[in-house]
Design a protein around this motif. Structure first.
Motif, PDB file in Angstrom:
ATOM      1  N   MET A   1       0.838  -1.198   0.000  1.00  0.00           N
ATOM      2  CA  MET A   1       0.000   0.000   0.000  1.00  0.00           C
ATOM      3  C   MET A   1       0.879   1.258   0.000  1.00  0.00           C
ATOM      4  SD  MET A   1      -2.888   1.213   2.817  1.00  0.00           S
ATOM      5  CE  MET A   1      -2.910  -0.427   3.381  1.00  0.00           C
ATOM      6  N   LYS A   2       0.543   2.192  -0.874  1.00  0.00           N
ATOM      7  CA  LYS A   2       1.323   3.439  -0.965  1.00  0.00           C
ATOM      8  C   LYS A   2       0.589   4.555  -0.205  1.00  0.00           C
ATOM      9  CE  LYS A   2       3.592   2.827  -5.458  1.00  0.00           C
ATOM     10  NZ  LYS A   2       4.982   2.719  -4.929  1.00  0.00           N
ATOM     11  N   ALA A   3       1.372   5.351   0.524  1.00  0.00           N
ATOM     12  CA  ALA A   3       0.792   6.485   1.244  1.00  0.00           C
ATOM     13  C   ALA A   3       1.696   7.691   1.040  1.00  0.00           C
ATOM     14  CB  ALA A   3       0.670   6.178   2.726  1.00  0.00           C
ATOM     15  N   ARG A   4       1.111   8.872   1.177  1.00  0.00           N
ATOM     16  CA  ARG A   4       1.895  10.105   1.087  1.00  0.00           C
ATOM     17  C   ARG A   4       1.627  10.960   2.319  1.00  0.00           C
ATOM     18  NH1 ARG A   4       2.563  13.679  -4.276  1.00  0.00           N
ATOM     19  NH2 ARG A   4       4.403  12.335  -4.403  1.00  0.00           N
ATOM     20  N   VAL A   5       2.704  11.430   2.945  1.00  0.00           N
ATOM     21  CA  VAL A   5       2.596  12.322   4.106  1.00  0.00           C
ATOM     22  C   VAL A   5       3.174  13.675   3.701  1.00  0.00           C
ATOM     23  CG1 VAL A   5       3.418  12.774   6.440  1.00  0.00           C
ATOM     24  CG2 VAL A   5       2.746  10.457   5.800  1.00  0.00           C
ATOM     25  N   ILE A   6       2.419  14.722   3.916  1.00  0.00           N
ATOM     26  CA  ILE A   6       2.900  16.077   3.616  1.00  0.00           C
ATOM     27  C   ILE A   6       3.011  16.853   4.930  1.00  0.00           C
ATOM     28  CG2 ILE A   6       2.349  18.246   2.457  1.00  0.00           C
ATOM     29  CD1 ILE A   6       1.123  16.669   0.202  1.00  0.00           C
ATOM     30  N   VAL A   7       4.214  17.350   5.192  1.00  0.00           N
ATOM     31  CA  VAL A   7       4.493  18.086   6.427  1.00  0.00           C
ATOM     32  C   VAL A   7       4.748  19.548   6.077  1.00  0.00           C
ATOM     33  CG1 VAL A   7       6.069  18.303   8.390  1.00  0.00           C
ATOM     34  CG2 VAL A   7       5.483  16.030   7.506  1.00  0.00           C
ATOM     35  N   THR A   8       3.984  20.437   6.651  1.00  0.00           N
ATOM     36  CA  THR A   8       4.144  21.871   6.363  1.00  0.00           C
ATOM     37  C   THR A   8       4.189  22.668   7.671  1.00  0.00           C
ATOM     38  OG1 THR A   8       1.743  22.030   6.200  1.00  0.00           O
ATOM     39  CG2 THR A   8       2.956  21.829   4.139  1.00  0.00           C
ATOM     40  N   LEU A   9       4.797  23.842   7.591  1.00  0.00           N
ATOM     41  CA  LEU A   9       4.880  24.685   8.774  1.00  0.00           C
ATOM     42  C   LEU A   9       3.488  25.209   9.134  1.00  0.00           C
ATOM     43  CD1 LEU A   9       8.068  26.767   7.968  1.00  0.00           C
ATOM     44  CD2 LEU A   9       7.811  25.176   9.860  1.00  0.00           C
ATOM     45  N   LYS A  10       3.229  25.335  10.424  1.00  0.00           N
ATOM     46  CA  LYS A  10       1.955  25.907  10.857  1.00  0.00           C
ATOM     47  C   LYS A  10       1.904  27.382  10.476  1.00  0.00           C
ATOM     48  CE  LYS A  10       1.046  22.744  14.684  1.00  0.00           C
ATOM     49  NZ  LYS A  10       0.905  22.516  16.126  1.00  0.00           N
ATOM     50  N   ASN A  11       0.693  27.897  10.294  1.00  0.00           N
ATOM     51  CA  ASN A  11       0.549  29.320   9.991  1.00  0.00           C
ATOM     52  C   ASN A  11       1.168  30.144  11.123  1.00  0.00           C
ATOM     53  OD1 ASN A  11      -0.767  28.940   7.609  1.00  0.00           O
ATOM     54  ND2 ASN A  11      -2.797  28.831   8.574  1.00  0.00           N
ATOM     55  N   GLY A  12       1.816  31.236  10.725  1.00  0.00           N
ATOM     56  CA  GLY A  12       2.400  32.097  11.754  1.00  0.00           C
ATOM     57  C   GLY A  12       3.835  31.738  12.080  1.00  0.00           C
ATOM     58  N   VAL A  13       4.264  30.542  11.707  1.00  0.00           N
ATOM     59  CA  VAL A  13       5.660  30.169  11.958  1.00  0.00           C
ATOM     60  C   VAL A  13       6.509  30.738  10.822  1.00  0.00           C
ATOM     61  CG1 VAL A  13       7.292  28.249  12.172  1.00  0.00           C
ATOM     62  CG2 VAL A  13       5.001  28.059  13.168  1.00  0.00           C
ATOM     63  N   LEU A  14       7.556  31.471  11.159  1.00  0.00           N
ATOM     64  CA  LEU A  14       8.416  32.085  10.134  1.00  0.00           C
ATOM     65  C   LEU A  14       9.093  31.014   9.298  1.00  0.00           C
ATOM     66  CD1 LEU A  14      10.169  35.114  11.857  1.00  0.00           C
ATOM     67  CD2 LEU A  14       8.546  35.130   9.958  1.00  0.00           C
ATOM     68  N   ASP A  15       9.245  31.295   7.988  1.00  0.00           N
ATOM     69  CA  ASP A  15       9.879  30.321   7.093  1.00  0.00           C
ATOM     70  C   ASP A  15      11.031  31.003   6.348  1.00  0.00           C
ATOM     71  OD1 ASP A  15      10.611  28.397   5.361  1.00  0.00           O
ATOM     72  OD2 ASP A  15       8.720  28.302   4.248  1.00  0.00           O
ATOM     73  N   PRO A  16      12.208  31.076   6.976  1.00  0.00           N
ATOM     74  CA  PRO A  16      13.335  31.758   6.329  1.00  0.00           C
ATOM     75  C   PRO A  16      13.715  31.131   4.980  1.00  0.00           C
ATOM     76  CG  PRO A  16      14.024  30.616   8.332  1.00  0.00           C
ATOM     77  CD  PRO A  16      12.544  30.536   8.280  1.00  0.00           C
TER      78      PRO A  16
END
Lengths: 78, 78
Positions: A1-16
């Protein structure tokens, strides 16, 4: 079984990193880019075909390793 | 306009980072993980509402900066 996990910064967290990419795109002549936020994607091969078990395992993988749940959100797609 | 770009390694390209994650998940007690491949995701805010122009700009951004097209594929979602 194939799965995809997407991890993103929470809103408000700075992303240099995202800011750096914005600047680089502008200097490379790519116009109209308002904002960029970078995240991670994991394509995971899972044994078995039990979706509920797979979801549980993936949630554990995210909470233990793949995501820093203090500043990141994760999204599981099976 | 919001767009998402997902950059992943081409098939056949070795992914040492993915291998390391596999090992770490096993040692953390997450079972049933057959394989892991890591990629990047970019959430991009674009000015204007012209989809074709947005696609063209995103393609240029990928080819110039976001993806190493020799070893990576990119997928644009608008």
């Amino acid at each position: 079984m194939k799965a995809r996990v997407i991890v993103t910064l929470k809103n408000g967290v700075l992303d240099p990193q995202g800011k750096a990419i914005e600047g680089a795109l502008a200097s490379l002549g790519v116009e109209g880019v308002g904002g960029v936020r970078q995240g991670k994607v994991f394509d995971i091969e899972l044994e078995g075909s039990d979706r509920a078990l797979a979801e549980t395992r993936l949630r554990a993988a995210c909470e233990k390793l793949l995501a820093n749940t203090v500043i990141e959100n994760f999204q599981i797609e099976i």
